[in-house]
Design a protein around this motif. Structure first.
Motif, PDB file in Angstrom:
ATOM      1  N   ILE A  85       0.857  -1.192   0.000  1.00 56.28           N
ATOM      2  CA  ILE A  85       0.000   0.000   0.000  1.00 56.28           C
ATOM      3  C   ILE A  85       0.890   1.237   0.000  1.00 56.28           C
ATOM      4  CG2 ILE A  85      -1.778   1.319   1.224  1.00 56.28           C
ATOM      5  CD1 ILE A  85      -2.727  -1.282   2.468  1.00 56.28           C
ATOM      6  N   THR A  86       0.653   2.120  -0.978  1.00 57.51           N
ATOM      7  CA  THR A  86       1.311   3.425  -1.011  1.00 57.51           C
ATOM      8  C   THR A  86       0.261   4.478  -0.691  1.00 57.51           C
ATOM      9  OG1 THR A  86       2.818   2.612  -2.722  1.00 57.51           O
ATOM     10  CG2 THR A  86       2.728   4.995  -2.368  1.00 57.51           C
ATOM     11  N   PHE A  87       0.480   5.214   0.406  1.00 54.09           N
ATOM     12  CA  PHE A  87      -0.539   6.142   0.913  1.00 54.09           C
ATOM     13  C   PHE A  87      -0.021   7.579   0.883  1.00 54.09           C
ATOM     14  CE2 PHE A  87      -3.320   8.420   3.567  1.00 54.09           C
ATOM     15  CZ  PHE A  87      -2.601   8.998   4.610  1.00 54.09           C
ATOM     16  N   ALA A  88      -0.894   8.499   0.451  1.00 56.41           N
ATOM     17  CA  ALA A  88      -0.627   9.935   0.547  1.00 56.41           C
ATOM     18  C   ALA A  88      -1.894  10.604   1.048  1.00 56.41           C
ATOM     19  CB  ALA A  88      -0.215  10.518  -0.792  1.00 56.41           C
ATOM     20  N   GLY A  89      -1.757  11.536   1.995  1.00 57.88           N
ATOM     21  CA  GLY A  89      -2.938  12.164   2.578  1.00 57.88           C
ATOM     22  C   GLY A  89      -2.828  13.669   2.609  1.00 57.88           C
ATOM     23  N   ALA A  90      -3.960  14.332   2.337  1.00 59.14           N
ATOM     24  CA  ALA A  90      -4.064  15.786   2.472  1.00 59.14           C
ATOM     25  C   ALA A  90      -4.927  16.047   3.701  1.00 59.14           C
ATOM     26  CB  ALA A  90      -4.666  16.397   1.218  1.00 59.14           C
ATOM     27  N   LYS A  91      -4.269  16.203   4.872  1.00 59.69           N
ATOM     28  CA  LYS A  91      -4.923  16.425   6.162  1.00 59.69           C
ATOM     29  C   LYS A  91      -5.840  15.276   6.570  1.00 59.69           C
ATOM     30  CE  LYS A  91      -6.031  20.359   7.794  1.00 59.69           C
ATOM     31  NZ  LYS A  91      -6.712  21.637   8.085  1.00 59.69           N
ATOM     32  N   ARG A  92      -5.645  14.085   5.973  1.00 56.29           N
ATOM     33  CA  ARG A  92      -6.404  12.907   6.372  1.00 56.29           C
ATOM     34  C   ARG A  92      -5.428  11.754   6.631  1.00 56.29           C
ATOM     35  NH1 ARG A  92      -9.771  13.777   9.026  1.00 56.29           N
ATOM     36  NH2 ARG A  92     -10.456  11.603   8.940  1.00 56.29           N
TER      37      ARG A  92
ATOM     38  N   LYS B 176      -0.260   9.422   9.695  1.00 57.53           N
ATOM     39  CA  LYS B 176      -0.689  10.782   9.376  1.00 57.53           C
ATOM     40  C   LYS B 176      -0.317  11.153   7.941  1.00 57.53           C
ATOM     41  CE  LYS B 176      -0.427  12.630  14.056  1.00 57.53           C
ATOM     42  NZ  LYS B 176       0.162  13.686  14.927  1.00 57.53           N
ATOM     43  N   GLY B 177      -1.159  11.899   7.304  1.00 63.71           N
ATOM     44  CA  GLY B 177      -0.853  12.450   5.993  1.00 63.71           C
ATOM     45  C   GLY B 177      -0.170  13.798   6.130  1.00 63.71           C
ATOM     46  N   SER B 178      -0.063  14.504   5.029  1.00 58.93           N
ATOM     47  CA  SER B 178       0.546  15.829   5.029  1.00 58.93           C
ATOM     48  C   SER B 178      -0.393  16.855   5.662  1.00 58.93           C
ATOM     49  CB  SER B 178       0.889  16.257   3.601  1.00 58.93           C
ATOM     50  OG  SER B 178       1.760  15.331   2.996  1.00 58.93           O
ATOM     51  N   ARG B 179       0.174  17.938   6.209  1.00 60.11           N
ATOM     52  CA  ARG B 179      -0.643  19.001   6.810  1.00 60.11           C
ATOM     53  C   ARG B 179      -1.258  19.895   5.746  1.00 60.11           C
ATOM     54  NH1 ARG B 179       3.155  21.981  10.928  1.00 60.11           N
ATOM     55  NH2 ARG B 179       1.191  22.988  11.485  1.00 60.11           N
ATOM     56  N   LYS B 180      -0.804  19.734   4.530  1.00 62.93           N
ATOM     57  CA  LYS B 180      -1.287  20.551   3.416  1.00 62.93           C
ATOM     58  C   LYS B 180      -2.632  20.011   2.919  1.00 62.93           C
ATOM     59  CE  LYS B 180       0.316  22.021  -1.200  1.00 62.93           C
ATOM     60  NZ  LYS B 180       1.443  21.908  -2.145  1.00 62.93           N
ATOM     61  N   THR B 181      -3.547  20.918   2.572  1.00 61.19           N
ATOM     62  CA  THR B 181      -4.854  20.511   2.052  1.00 61.19           C
ATOM     63  C   THR B 181      -4.901  20.717   0.541  1.00 61.19           C
ATOM     64  OG1 THR B 181      -7.245  20.756   2.343  1.00 61.19           O
ATOM     65  CG2 THR B 181      -5.924  22.776   2.347  1.00 61.19           C
ATOM     66  N   ILE B 182      -5.975  20.266  -0.078  1.00 57.90           N
ATOM     67  CA  ILE B 182      -6.163  20.420  -1.533  1.00 57.90           C
ATOM     68  C   ILE B 182      -6.963  21.699  -1.786  1.00 57.90           C
ATOM     69  CG2 ILE B 182      -7.148  19.415  -3.621  1.00 57.90           C
ATOM     70  CD1 ILE B 182      -4.819  17.820  -2.513  1.00 57.90           C
ATOM     71  N   GLY B 183      -6.396  22.627  -2.603  1.00 61.36           N
ATOM     72  CA  GLY B 183      -7.094  23.868  -2.940  1.00 61.36           C
ATOM     73  C   GLY B 183      -7.018  24.881  -1.813  1.00 61.36           C
TER      74      GLY B 183
ATOM     75  N   LYS C  44       5.636  19.677  -0.426  1.00 57.63           N
ATOM     76  CA  LYS C  44       5.094  18.678  -1.334  1.00 57.63           C
ATOM     77  C   LYS C  44       4.421  17.571  -0.527  1.00 57.63           C
ATOM     78  CE  LYS C  44       6.781  20.526  -5.091  1.00 57.63           C
ATOM     79  NZ  LYS C  44       5.903  21.095  -6.145  1.00 57.63           N
ATOM     80  N   PHE C  45       3.432  16.939  -1.147  1.00 58.94           N
ATOM     81  CA  PHE C  45       2.794  15.795  -0.520  1.00 58.94           C
ATOM     82  C   PHE C  45       3.782  14.623  -0.494  1.00 58.94           C
ATOM     83  CE2 PHE C  45      -1.337  17.438   0.111  1.00 58.94           C
ATOM     84  CZ  PHE C  45      -1.592  18.302  -0.953  1.00 58.94           C
ATOM     85  N   GLU C  46       3.712  13.787   0.555  1.00 61.20           N
ATOM     86  CA  GLU C  46       4.642  12.677   0.722  1.00 61.20           C
ATOM     87  C   GLU C  46       3.920  11.348   0.616  1.00 61.20           C
ATOM     88  OE1 GLU C  46       6.757  15.046   4.313  1.00 61.20           O
ATOM     89  OE2 GLU C  46       7.309  12.929   4.099  1.00 61.20           O
ATOM     90  N   ASN C  47       4.649  10.340   0.130  1.00 59.91           N
ATOM     91  CA  ASN C  47       4.141   8.969   0.088  1.00 59.91           C
ATOM     92  C   ASN C  47       4.594   8.213   1.327  1.00 59.91           C
ATOM     93  OD1 ASN C  47       2.740   9.003  -2.351  1.00 59.91           O
ATOM     94  ND2 ASN C  47       4.607   8.656  -3.535  1.00 59.91           N
ATOM     95  N   PHE C  48       3.742   7.317   1.819  1.00 63.10           N
ATOM     96  CA  PHE C  48       4.075   6.418   2.922  1.00 63.10           C
ATOM     97  C   PHE C  48       3.774   4.994   2.474  1.00 63.10           C
ATOM     98  CE2 PHE C  48       4.667   9.690   6.104  1.00 63.10           C
ATOM     99  CZ  PHE C  48       3.910  10.738   5.609  1.00 63.10           C
ATOM    100  N   THR C  49       4.713   4.088   2.705  1.00 60.72           N
ATOM    101  CA  THR C  49       4.568   2.704   2.244  1.00 60.72           C
ATOM    102  C   THR C  49       4.194   1.816   3.421  1.00 60.72           C
ATOM    103  OG1 THR C  49       6.202   3.069   0.521  1.00 60.72           O
ATOM    104  CG2 THR C  49       5.704   0.791   1.085  1.00 60.72           C
ATOM    105  N   LEU C  50       3.266   0.896   3.165  1.00 63.37           N
ATOM    106  CA  LEU C  50       2.779  -0.026   4.194  1.00 63.37           C
ATOM    107  C   LEU C  50       2.740  -1.425   3.597  1.00 63.37           C
ATOM    108  CD1 LEU C  50       1.503  -0.222   7.064  1.00 63.37           C
ATOM    109  CD2 LEU C  50      -0.728   0.068   5.957  1.00 63.37           C
ATOM    110  N   LEU C  51       3.259  -2.422   4.332  1.00 59.63           N
ATOM    111  CA  LEU C  51       3.234  -3.823   3.904  1.00 59.63           C
ATOM    112  C   LEU C  51       2.397  -4.621   4.908  1.00 59.63           C
ATOM    113  CD1 LEU C  51       6.981  -4.253   2.896  1.00 59.63           C
ATOM    114  CD2 LEU C  51       5.035  -4.016   1.360  1.00 59.63           C
TER     115      LEU C  51
END
Length: 601
Positions: free
Chosen positions: A479-486, A502-509, A521-528
């Protein structure tokens, strides 16, 4: 008012033109739901099948297809009747009777409501007796079955008096009697029941006036009794005076004969003077009581005049209230019409929005999951999105799944959700961008362009949880996860714990309130995860819902709820979340849209 209708029409037209959702997609969605209901029936999930048929009927009603709506309820009724689900049968008959009534099919409405009455007479659902009898009297009257209408009204009246006196239900019964006798041409009975309704409304005022009149009459009766008592005493004194006069005459005769009895005569004269004083005193008392009686009678007359004035004022108020009620009824009728027009437009917008969301079948194609989706209003600012692709590196399936919380809810939120859905399709399908962090970055740029946020005060946007599911060479899930305040919530079957990524503190728009956050920039987090683990994508509507004490459900309590139910079957998990939310909010209104997807690895 006409301009408001035009705006609603433009909203519906804008939805259909901008997002190019053809009407056959709506029909296709309903067809899929009907197939799902048939599958529930075949699998023995009769309660789920009945609930789904009822939902399908409501959607057909919203689109104006009454025939299809009735057919769906008939299917629900058949399942309930075949499998002896009496509560479901009773509820379905009630919905079917109401729908027949709205379509002026009063004969059919009467038949299904009579089935419910038969169930009540067998000892079930007795608390609904009065409501069913009232509805049956209405539809039988409209069906011109006046014999049964009269019988139902008589039974309803007896039931209200004997079992549970309810003045509000009695007024409804009397009102239906007025319409019944008006329809049958019995003007005397029509007037009688109309007068009964008015008498109930004026009963309190009349009782107060009667109490005041009775009090005045009681005072007058007491005065008359006192006068009668004094008259009796006066008669006794008069008798005594007559007796004394006879004695005086005898003494005068004796005085003429005998001078020695002069002293006795003087005593008799003195006695006569005392009697005269007593008589004078009695006369004074009678005069005093006469004066008192005069003022009492005058007070009674003034009280009666006041009562007449009050009666006149009450009659004037009744006329004013009747005129005001007529005006209110006209206003209510107009508001009800406008409400129905607005609801119809919003229902159509809901159907369009639901058609853009992935179906349960599309989501379940390769992923084992459940969806908990509960808009606060008819249309939602929360939405979920799905794409199934092929990983060109290893030719294995690749799944992209997102859940988003747009600014606002209702119609504004729905516009944002439709924009977000369309832009995600463009970024992934047309531009072939599959990296979650890059997808969020592009979505942020496109939202700002779409809303012209560089040159306007608009600050709308959305929070997004986005996951990509890849199968490795060993058929494990990455699983590759990226979040905008979620965040992404992961339940580990090994550790029996919930991990919050946790996702990034940045929101969309919109504009970033924290300095420098816009350039991040938004970051990716990897989960196995391991086989059997659960991951959850959610918006904030669930944890932010408050109870009657204004206390939120909260993240800690939500994590405990996940840990308690994560290893249960998916359908039981969904039920557990719904029950926990309903128990928490109780009678409080839902404050925000709620969306949640749980995926078992």
């Amino acid at each position: 008012m006409n301009s408001f209708k035009f705006i609603i029409f433009k909203i519906a037209l804008l939805f259909s033109v901008i997002f190019l959702i053809p009407e056959n997609n709506i029909a296709q969605s309903l067809t899929e739901q009907e197939s799902q209901a048939e599958s529930y029936t075949s699998a023995g999930k009769y309660s789920d099948a009945i609930s789904l048929y009822q939902k399908i009927s409501k959607q057909y009603q919203a689109s104006g297809n009454s025939g299809k709506a009735i057919d769906a309820l008939k299917k629900a009724k058949n399942v309930a009747k075949t499998n002896n689900l009496s509560y479901k049968l009773f509820a379905t008959n009630s919905m079917l009777g109401a729908l027949y009534g709205r379509n002026k099919q009063y004969g059919a409405a009467q038949l299904v409501l009579e089935e419910n009455l038969a169930m009540i007479r067998r000892g079930s659902f007795t608390k609904y007796t009065n409501a069913v009898l009232l509805e049956l009297s209405k539809v039988s009257r409209l069906n011109k079955d006046y014999t049964k209408c009269g019988a139902y009204l008589s039974e309803l009246k007896d039931n209200v008096y004997v079992n549970n006196y309810n003045e509000a239900m009695l007024l409804k019964c009397y009102n239906e009697y007025v319409l019944y006798y008006q329809a049958t041409g019995n003007t005397a009975k029509h007037a009688e029941y109309f007068e009964k309704i008015e008498n109930i409304k004026l009963d309190n005022t009349t009782q107060e006036m009667n109490a005041r009149t009775n009090s005045a009459e009681e005072v007058m009766r007491e005065a008359v009794e006192v006068i009668q008592d004094q008259e009796s005493k006066l008669n006794q004194a008069s008798d005594s005076l007559n007796s004394a006069n006879e004695s005086i005459k005898e003494k005068e005769v004796e005085l003429e004969a005998k001078e020695e009895v002069i002293k006795l005569k003087d005593d008799q004269i003195a006695y006569q003077n005392k009697i005269n004083i007593l008589l004078f005193s009695i006369i004074i008392l009678v005069l005093m009581f006469s004066i008192i009686l005069f003022f009492l009678l005058r007070k009674i007359k003034l009280t009666n005049n006041e009562l007449k004035d009050k009666n006149y004022q009450i009659n004037q108020q009744k006329e004013e209230i009747t005129a005001q009620n007529d005006e209110l009824q006209e206003t209510n009728d107009l508001l009800e019409f406008e409400k129905k027009q607005t609801q119809s437009s919003l229902r159509y917008a809901q159907t369009i929005q639901q058609a853009t969301l992935p179906t349960q079948g599309q989501l379940a194609d390769g992923l084992d999951l459940f969806v908990f989706f509960s808009p606060r209003d008819i249309v939602s600012g929360d939405f979920y999105w799905h794409a199934k692709l092929i990983n060109y590196k290893n030719s294995k399936p690749m799944y992209l799944l997102a859940i988003a919380d747009s600014t606002g809810h209702g119609v504004p939120g729905a516009f944002m959700s439709m924009i977000g859905n369309r832009l995600l399709n463009q970024i992934v399908i047309q531009k072939s961008i599959f990296d979650p962090a890059e997808i969020l970055e592009q979505l942020h740029i496109e939202i700002r362009k779409a809303l012209n946020q560089e040159h306007s005060e608009n600050n709308d946007g959305m929070d997004v949880c986005l996951c990509r599911f890849d199968l490795t060479e060993n058929d494990d899930t990455k699983i590759t996860f990226a979040g905008a305040k979620r965040p992404l919530l992961h339940y580990s079957t090994k550790d029996k714990a919930v991990n919050r990524i946790k996702g990034s503190r940045k929101t969309i728009g919109g504009r970033m309130r924290i300095k420098g956050l816009e350039k991040q920039k938004f970051e990716n987090f990897t989960l196995l995860p391991k086989k059997g683990d659960m991951v959850y994508l959610t918006t904030d509507g669930f944890v932010d819902q408050h109870d009657i004490k204004r206390k939120k459900f909260g993240h800690a309590r939500f994590s405990k709820l996940i840990a308690k139910n994560a290893e249960a079957p998916l359908d039981e998990q969904k039920d557990a979340f719904e029950i926990a939310l309903d128990t928490h909010k109780a009678h409080e209104n839902q404050r925000d849209d709620i969306a949640m997807i749980g995926i078992r690895i």
